[in-house]
Scaffold this motif. Structure first.
Motif, mmCIF file in Angstrom:
data_model
loop_
_atom_site.group_PDB
_atom_site.id
_atom_site.type_symbol
_atom_site.label_atom_id
_atom_site.label_comp_id
_atom_site.label_asym_id
_atom_site.label_seq_id
_atom_site.Cartn_x
_atom_site.Cartn_y
_atom_site.Cartn_z
ATOM 1 N N GLU A 155 5.382 2.564 -4.865
ATOM 2 C CA GLU A 155 5.450 2.576 -6.318
ATOM 3 C C GLU A 155 5.830 1.170 -6.810
ATOM 4 O OE1 GLU A 155 4.732 4.901 -8.382
ATOM 5 O OE2 GLU A 155 4.902 6.832 -7.366
ATOM 6 N N PRO A 209 0.828 -1.217 0.000
ATOM 7 C CA PRO A 209 0.000 0.000 0.000
ATOM 8 C C PRO A 209 0.858 1.261 0.000
ATOM 9 C CG PRO A 209 -0.836 -1.600 1.586
ATOM 10 C CD PRO A 209 0.482 -2.122 1.108
ATOM 11 N N TYR A 250 -5.599 -6.060 -12.173
ATOM 12 C CA TYR A 250 -4.631 -5.033 -12.541
ATOM 13 C C TYR A 250 -5.292 -3.972 -13.419
ATOM 14 C CZ TYR A 250 -1.244 -8.362 -10.792
ATOM 15 O OH TYR A 250 -0.555 -9.219 -9.976
ATOM 16 N N THR A 259 6.334 3.292 -15.668
ATOM 17 C CA THR A 259 5.706 4.122 -14.639
ATOM 18 C C THR A 259 6.626 5.227 -14.127
ATOM 19 O OG1 THR A 259 6.361 2.453 -13.008
ATOM 20 C CG2 THR A 259 4.138 2.297 -13.908
ATOM 21 N N ALA A 261 -3.911 3.425 -14.314
ATOM 22 C CA ALA A 261 -4.540 4.699 -13.962
ATOM 23 C C ALA A 261 -3.759 5.851 -14.580
ATOM 24 C CB ALA A 261 -4.595 4.854 -12.446
ATOM 25 N N ASP A 262 -4.445 6.922 -14.854
ATOM 26 C CA ASP A 262 -3.844 8.163 -15.367
ATOM 27 C C ASP A 262 -2.983 7.940 -16.613
ATOM 28 O OD1 ASP A 262 -4.957 9.373 -13.084
ATOM 29 O OD2 ASP A 262 -3.156 8.939 -11.918
ATOM 30 N N ARG A 293 0.047 4.856 -14.074
ATOM 31 C CA ARG A 293 0.287 4.180 -12.793
ATOM 32 C C ARG A 293 -0.316 2.777 -12.847
ATOM 33 N NH1 ARG A 293 -2.366 5.329 -8.787
ATOM 34 N NH2 ARG A 293 -3.974 6.684 -9.705
ATOM 35 N N LEU A 294 0.440 1.820 -12.354
ATOM 36 C CA LEU A 294 -0.063 0.462 -12.218
ATOM 37 C C LEU A 294 -0.906 0.378 -10.950
ATOM 38 C CD1 LEU A 294 -0.132 -2.622 -12.783
ATOM 39 C CD2 LEU A 294 2.056 -2.771 -11.579
ATOM 40 N N THR A 295 -2.127 -0.120 -11.080
ATOM 41 C CA THR A 295 -2.994 -0.302 -9.914
ATOM 42 C C THR A 295 -3.275 -1.789 -9.716
ATOM 43 O OG1 THR A 295 -5.071 -0.105 -11.173
ATOM 44 C CG2 THR A 295 -4.075 1.930 -10.318
ATOM 45 N N ILE A 296 -3.401 -2.189 -8.469
ATOM 46 C CA ILE A 296 -3.705 -3.580 -8.134
ATOM 47 C C ILE A 296 -4.779 -3.590 -7.064
ATOM 48 C CG2 ILE A 296 -2.775 -5.839 -7.515
ATOM 49 C CD1 ILE A 296 0.025 -4.720 -7.916
ATOM 50 N N ASP A 297 -5.846 -4.307 -7.313
ATOM 51 C CA ASP A 297 -6.886 -4.551 -6.322
ATOM 52 C C ASP A 297 -6.928 -6.043 -6.039
ATOM 53 O OD1 ASP A 297 -7.833 -1.874 -6.050
ATOM 54 O OD2 ASP A 297 -8.872 -2.089 -7.964
#
Length: 518
Positions: A141, A138, A232, A196, A235-236, A207-211
């Motif tokens: 980067e 959390p 995955y 990134t 974003a932006d 940006r790489l996002t992970i949920d």
């Protein structure tokens, strides 16, 4: 082939491609005598007695095995048998592997050329202490985990370019010759990899996002293990909207030990385990991936990368210099790295090319390759422990060695005595397997489908937390324990996973103890 360059560990025909016998394509490998071939068959036979360790089982890298250090440097020793000159070259390669690159122009001309887009400034920032990377926590980067990108295509020729979209005509012609090649192409805007990070004045790509979602699994005896299922996203996005048909594949940097020994396995020994049509009916259908070698100008057996998409360590290293750090080599000469023609500001920045026209010279690339080839495999621990032996029996009874093939004997390689004719224990077949929908990335690579992955070597896996500070596994680090990694197996791995899930907890614990001893 007559007149072909000498090279190690390559070759082999994929389904439908005209090619000589694999051994004919391995010119530096001395053919085995009949007596040697018989010895190899004997020593690589599967274990049947689990009351004691097998002979030499405690030395997984053969004579190249290094002492098992109880520190974070356990993966950073040179192979034990490379000699004084080899150690000198290893240390030089280590300096390049750990060096932080800077942007160009710079007074440090030997270290400039970074970017303009990149994922990391140094090789070891992804391969932590020469071990595995891990997913970002959390607020962190993403550095050691990144997304491969591609788009579907109707012809193999579209895939025949480097990640920046610059054409590679030889690859175009050869890709179309390889039967089963699944055509795709880098994204025309975002290239072959999501970067990134970027230099000042150049936007990073996104940006790489992970949920994560937790999926509980109940095992025999009532034990509940929760699997962490990632989703995955990007974003932006800085260069316009993402294409709806963009294919992405998450990859965490793998551990580096024993790579030269894997490269030294004769291709025919690897292909002997392939069973693409499951002729023996055991549910395991290992397939070879194929790659066109930029170094040797011929199709070769893929061995390296999460989908075995690279044929040699040198080419894997050059690809990482280009895609991860934006550094040019003789194999990937674009100074803009993964910048596409659509990213005009990125393509217009100065590069750090020296007199030879590239940012990483052939000498430097060869030193990094030597370093990567000669990171030693640590000795096994507690091979005779009763719990380890019990776990080994569970490993075999579950059918794990069908893909995680325990041992090989490397070829006799001209000019490389250190890695020649060594009995090694990597626990991989280096082949592709359908691992089911849960692990699928739906992105093909060469011959590999979106559900297939190369069997990962298991040697050193028990030292992961000691080396990197975290114990995360699988191609994207989603598994937080070895048992989670086992329970993600599906497709061809489902039968073995189900056997382990149904076995008593004491046996499952012994299996983990065995894996931790590797």
């Amino acid at each position: 082939a007559p007149g072909a360059p000498a090279w190690r560990g390559g070759g082999g025909a994929g389904p439908g491609i005209a090619s000589p016998d694999p051994e004919d394509l391995q010119l530096p490998i001395v053919p085995r005598t009949a007596e040697e071939a018989a010895r190899v068959v004997r020593v690589t036979a599967p274990a049947t007695d689990f009351s004691a360790p097998e002979r030499f089982e405690d030395r997984p890298g053969g004579a190249a095995t290094v002492r098992a250090r109880a520190t974070a440097d356990a993966f950073s020793d040179p192979s034990a048998n490379i000699g004084l000159e080899g150690r000198m070259n290893f240390n030089l390669g280590n300096g390049l592997f750990t060096k932080a690159w800077v942007s160009s122009p710079s007074s440090t001309t030997a270290s400039d050329g970074l970017g303009p887009l990149f994922n990391t400034r140094a090789c070891q920032m992804c391969h932590l202490k020469d071990g595995r990377g891990h997913p970002p926590g959390p607020g962190e980067e993403a550095t050691a985990l990144f997304l491969r990108l591609s788009r579907p295509s109707e012809v193999a020729r579209d895939q025949a370019s480097d990640s920046s979209g610059d054409p590679t005509p030889a690859l175009a012609e050869e890709a179309e010759r390889i039967a089963g090649w699944i055509a795709s192409r880098p994204d025309p805007v975002y290239g072959g990899q999501l970067q990134t990070f970027s230099l000042p004045g150049i936007p990073a790509e996104g940006r790489l996002t992970i949920d994560y979602a937790e999926r509980p699994i109940t095992l025999a005896g009532g034990e509940v293990v929760s699997l962490r299922a990632p989703t995955y996203g990007i974003a932006d996005p800085a260069y316009g909207p993402l294409s709806p048909d963009l294919m992405t594949s998450p990859r965490v940097a793998p551990q580096m030990i024993g790579l030269g020994l894997l490269e030294a396995i004769p291709a025919s020994d690897i292909l002997a385990h392939a069973d693409p049509h499951d002729a023996d009916g055991d549910g395991i259908s290992g397939r070879a991936n194929m790659a066109y070698s930029l170094d040797h100008r011929t199709p070769m057996l893929g061995r390296f990368g999460a989908k075995a998409g690279q044929p040699t360590i040198r080419e894997q290293s050059a690809s990482a210099f280009s895609g991860d750090m934006g550094l040019s080599t003789g194999l990937h000469p674009s100074g803009a790295g993964d910048c596409t023609v659509a990213q005009t500001a990125c393509r217009g920045t100065p590069d750090g090319a020296d007199a030879d026209g590239v940012e990483v010279s052939d000498v430097a690339l060869d030193l990094v390759t030597f370093y990567a080839r000669n990171l030693g495999v640590p000795a096994r621990r507690a091979t005779g422990d009763r719990e380890v032996l019990r776990g080994k029996q569970v490993f075999y009874a579950a059918g794990c060695p069908a893909c995680h093939v325990p041992k090989y004997v490397t070829g006799r390689i001209e000019g490389d005595a250190a890695q020649s004719f060594q009995l090694i224990w990597p626990y991989t077949d280096l082949l592709l397997h359908d691992m089911g929908e849960g692990l699928a990335d739906h992105r093909p690579e060469n011959v590999a489908t979106g559900r297939e992955w190369r069997t990962a070597p298991l040697w050193g896996i028990g030292l992961t937390r000691q080396v990197t500070g975290q114990a995360t596994f699988l191609h994207d680090g989603r598994a937080r324990s070895l048992m989670e990694a086992v329970l993600w197996h599906d497709g061809e791995g489902r039968a073995a996973k189900d056997r382990i899930a149904a076995t008593p907890k004491a046996d499952r614990d012994a299996l983990v103890t065995y894996l931790e001893s590797l």
